[in-house]
Design a protein around this motif. Structure first.
Motif, PDB file in Angstrom:
ATOM      1  N   MET A  86       0.784  -1.211  -0.052  1.00  0.00           N
ATOM      2  CA  MET A  86      -0.038   0.092  -0.063  1.00  0.00           C
ATOM      3  C   MET A  86       1.010   1.329  -0.168  1.00  0.00           C
ATOM      4  N   VAL A  87       1.896   1.172   0.592  1.00  0.00           N
ATOM      5  CA  VAL A  87       2.943   2.495   0.675  1.00  0.00           C
ATOM      6  C   VAL A  87       3.385   2.688  -0.709  1.00  0.00           C
ATOM      7  N   VAL A  88       3.171   1.771  -1.725  1.00  0.00           N
ATOM      8  CA  VAL A  88       3.693   2.371  -3.083  1.00  0.00           C
ATOM      9  C   VAL A  88       2.660   3.260  -3.564  1.00  0.00           C
ATOM     10  N   LEU A  89       1.459   2.756  -3.479  1.00  0.00           N
ATOM     11  CA  LEU A  89       0.051   3.590  -3.970  1.00  0.00           C
ATOM     12  C   LEU A  89       0.070   4.798  -3.268  1.00  0.00           C
ATOM     13  N   GLU A  90       0.417   4.709  -2.069  1.00  0.00           N
ATOM     14  CA  GLU A  90       0.261   6.266  -1.384  1.00  0.00           C
ATOM     15  C   GLU A  90       1.396   7.298  -2.008  1.00  0.00           C
ATOM     16  N   ALA A  91       2.584   6.455  -2.155  1.00  0.00           N
ATOM     17  CA  ALA A  91       3.670   7.343  -2.681  1.00  0.00           C
ATOM     18  C   ALA A  91       3.206   7.862  -4.073  1.00  0.00           C
ATOM     19  N   MET A  92       2.794   6.772  -4.901  1.00  0.00           N
ATOM     20  CA  MET A  92       2.620   7.222  -6.440  1.00  0.00           C
ATOM     21  C   MET A  92       1.464   8.368  -6.371  1.00  0.00           C
ATOM     22  N   GLN A  93       0.516   8.332  -5.467  1.00  0.00           N
ATOM     23  CA  GLN A  93      -0.665   9.240  -5.238  1.00  0.00           C
ATOM     24  C   GLN A  93      -0.010  10.596  -4.993  1.00  0.00           C
ATOM     25  N   GLN A  94       1.110  10.523  -4.190  1.00  0.00           N
ATOM     26  CA  GLN A  94       1.758  12.093  -4.007  1.00  0.00           C
ATOM     27  C   GLN A  94       2.851  12.205  -4.906  1.00  0.00           C
ATOM     28  N   GLY A  95       2.790  11.669  -5.977  1.00  0.00           N
ATOM     29  CA  GLY A  95       3.713  12.035  -6.990  1.00  0.00           C
ATOM     30  C   GLY A  95       5.262  11.433  -6.907  1.00  0.00           C
ATOM     31  N   ILE A  96       5.567  10.726  -6.007  1.00  0.00           N
ATOM     32  CA  ILE A  96       6.823  10.040  -5.573  1.00  0.00           C
ATOM     33  C   ILE A  96       7.240   8.950  -6.552  1.00  0.00           C
ATOM     34  N   ALA A  97       8.424   8.965  -6.907  1.00  0.00           N
ATOM     35  CA  ALA A  97       8.857   7.911  -7.792  1.00  0.00           C
ATOM     36  C   ALA A  97       8.823   6.694  -6.802  1.00  0.00           C
ATOM     37  N   THR A  98       8.854   5.405  -7.409  1.00  0.00           N
ATOM     38  CA  THR A  98       8.803   4.283  -6.316  1.00  0.00           C
ATOM     39  C   THR A  98       9.727   3.196  -6.892  1.00  0.00           C
ATOM     40  N   ILE A  99      10.644   2.456  -5.991  1.00  0.00           N
ATOM     41  CA  ILE A  99      11.236   1.275  -6.509  1.00  0.00           C
ATOM     42  C   ILE A  99      10.714   0.217  -5.886  1.00  0.00           C
ATOM     43  N   VAL A 100      10.251  -0.645  -6.424  1.00  0.00           N
ATOM     44  CA  VAL A 100       9.276  -1.987  -5.865  1.00  0.00           C
ATOM     45  C   VAL A 100      10.077  -3.177  -6.260  1.00  0.00           C
ATOM     46  N   THR A 101       9.826  -4.046  -5.156  1.00  0.00           N
ATOM     47  CA  THR A 101      10.221  -5.244  -5.250  1.00  0.00           C
ATOM     48  C   THR A 101       9.401  -6.146  -6.419  1.00  0.00           C
ATOM     49  N   THR A 102      10.185  -7.118  -6.855  1.00  0.00           N
ATOM     50  CA  THR A 102       9.190  -7.820  -7.947  1.00  0.00           C
ATOM     51  C   THR A 102       8.170  -8.929  -7.268  1.00  0.00           C
ATOM     52  N   HIS A 103       8.357  -9.084  -5.846  1.00  0.00           N
ATOM     53  CA  HIS A 103       7.786 -10.060  -4.857  1.00  0.00           C
ATOM     54  C   HIS A 103       6.470  -9.452  -4.293  1.00  0.00           C
ATOM     55  N   THR A 104       5.723  -8.673  -5.006  1.00  0.00           N
ATOM     56  CA  THR A 104       4.500  -8.235  -4.518  1.00  0.00           C
ATOM     57  C   THR A 104       3.361  -8.163  -5.516  1.00  0.00           C
ATOM     58  N   GLY A 105       2.310  -8.183  -5.080  1.00  0.00           N
ATOM     59  CA  GLY A 105       1.078  -8.061  -6.021  1.00  0.00           C
ATOM     60  C   GLY A 105       1.067  -6.966  -7.126  1.00  0.00           C
ATOM     61  N   LEU A 106       1.738  -5.939  -6.731  1.00  0.00           N
ATOM     62  CA  LEU A 106       1.532  -4.598  -7.473  1.00  0.00           C
ATOM     63  C   LEU A 106       2.252  -4.931  -8.840  1.00  0.00           C
ATOM     64  N   ASP A 107       3.363  -5.788  -8.875  1.00  0.00           N
ATOM     65  CA  ASP A 107       3.974  -6.128 -10.458  1.00  0.00           C
ATOM     66  C   ASP A 107       2.786  -6.435 -11.403  1.00  0.00           C
ATOM     67  N   GLU A 108       1.901  -7.093 -11.024  1.00  0.00           N
ATOM     68  CA  GLU A 108       0.797  -7.657 -11.859  1.00  0.00           C
ATOM     69  C   GLU A 108      -0.240  -6.481 -12.106  1.00  0.00           C
ATOM     70  N   LEU A 109      -0.242  -5.416 -11.257  1.00  0.00           N
ATOM     71  CA  LEU A 109      -1.174  -4.380 -11.341  1.00  0.00           C
ATOM     72  C   LEU A 109      -0.565  -3.300 -12.229  1.00  0.00           C
ATOM     73  N   ILE A 110       0.822  -2.805 -11.973  1.00  0.00           N
ATOM     74  CA  ILE A 110       1.254  -1.778 -12.267  1.00  0.00           C
ATOM     75  C   ILE A 110       2.045  -2.186 -13.640  1.00  0.00           C
ATOM     76  N   GLN A 111       1.620  -2.280 -14.753  1.00  0.00           N
ATOM     77  CA  GLN A 111       2.513  -2.850 -16.035  1.00  0.00           C
ATOM     78  C   GLN A 111       3.404  -1.651 -16.652  1.00  0.00           C
ATOM     79  N   ASP A 112       2.563  -0.473 -16.532  1.00  0.00           N
ATOM     80  CA  ASP A 112       3.580   0.540 -17.342  1.00  0.00           C
ATOM     81  C   ASP A 112       4.732   1.125 -16.120  1.00  0.00           C
ATOM     82  N   LYS A 113       5.988   1.012 -16.465  1.00  0.00           N
ATOM     83  CA  LYS A 113       6.814   1.303 -15.605  1.00  0.00           C
ATOM     84  C   LYS A 113       7.503   2.838 -15.663  1.00  0.00           C
TER      85      LYS A 113
END
Length: 170
Positions: A86-113
């Protein structure tokens, strides 16, 4: 910055090691760890001390998330496993760039990098490379010394696309 717990699965020691490498290239970078007490307290504190990063890595509990996100340029989630992130989505909502592990459900949700870089949490170089990619001065130094080149991978994801993807999931 990092926001979360000190649980072993959060992989904070690898984040600190990668940050230490980044600091050798640019002494102006700083790391904010907003973390609760946890399993890796001693390991994290000793590592910061052994690497002489006490004045560079700030540890504090943040009660106001807006203050945390306003204090960072990049959010790093280096976990070995995350159910959601969830912190990744919160950061993105604030306009913060994110570096995310490949071991999360977000890698399927966020396809455009475009605003998100994915890392292998078991590879410190992967974390280091992504942090260098999202910091233009560091990237220039890395390219100059031919340490790594990231111009093709540095992209960002528009917020409207994130919201569209989330809406489709629900």
């Amino acid at each position: 910055g990092y926001l979360g717990s000190r649980a072993k699965r959060k992989n904070i020691p690898s984040l600190i090691q990668a940050f230490s490498l980044l600091y050798t290239i640019n002494a102006n970078v700083r790391l904010l760890l907003s973390i609760n007490e946890g399993e890796d307290n001693e390991i994290i504190n000793h590592m910061i001390s052994d690497l002489h990063l006490e004045s560079i890595i700030q540890q504090r509990c943040v009660s106001n998330l807006s203050d945390f996100y306003n204090s960072i340029d990049v959010l790093v989630l280096p976990s070995y496993s995350e159910t959601w992130g969830m912190v990744v989505l919160e950061a993105m909502q604030q306009g913060i760039a994110t570096i995310v592990t490949t071991h999360t459900g977000l890698d399927e949700l966020i396809q455009d990098k475009e605003h998100t870089l994915y890392i292998d949490p078991y590879d410190i170089n992967s974390i280091f490379s992504a942090m260098g990619c999202l910091h233009p001065i560091v990237e220039a130094e890395m390219n100059r010394y031919r340490i790594l080149s990231f111009s093709d991978t540095c992209k960002s994801m528009p917020m409207w696309l994130i919201m569209q993807e989330i809406t489709m999931v629900y």
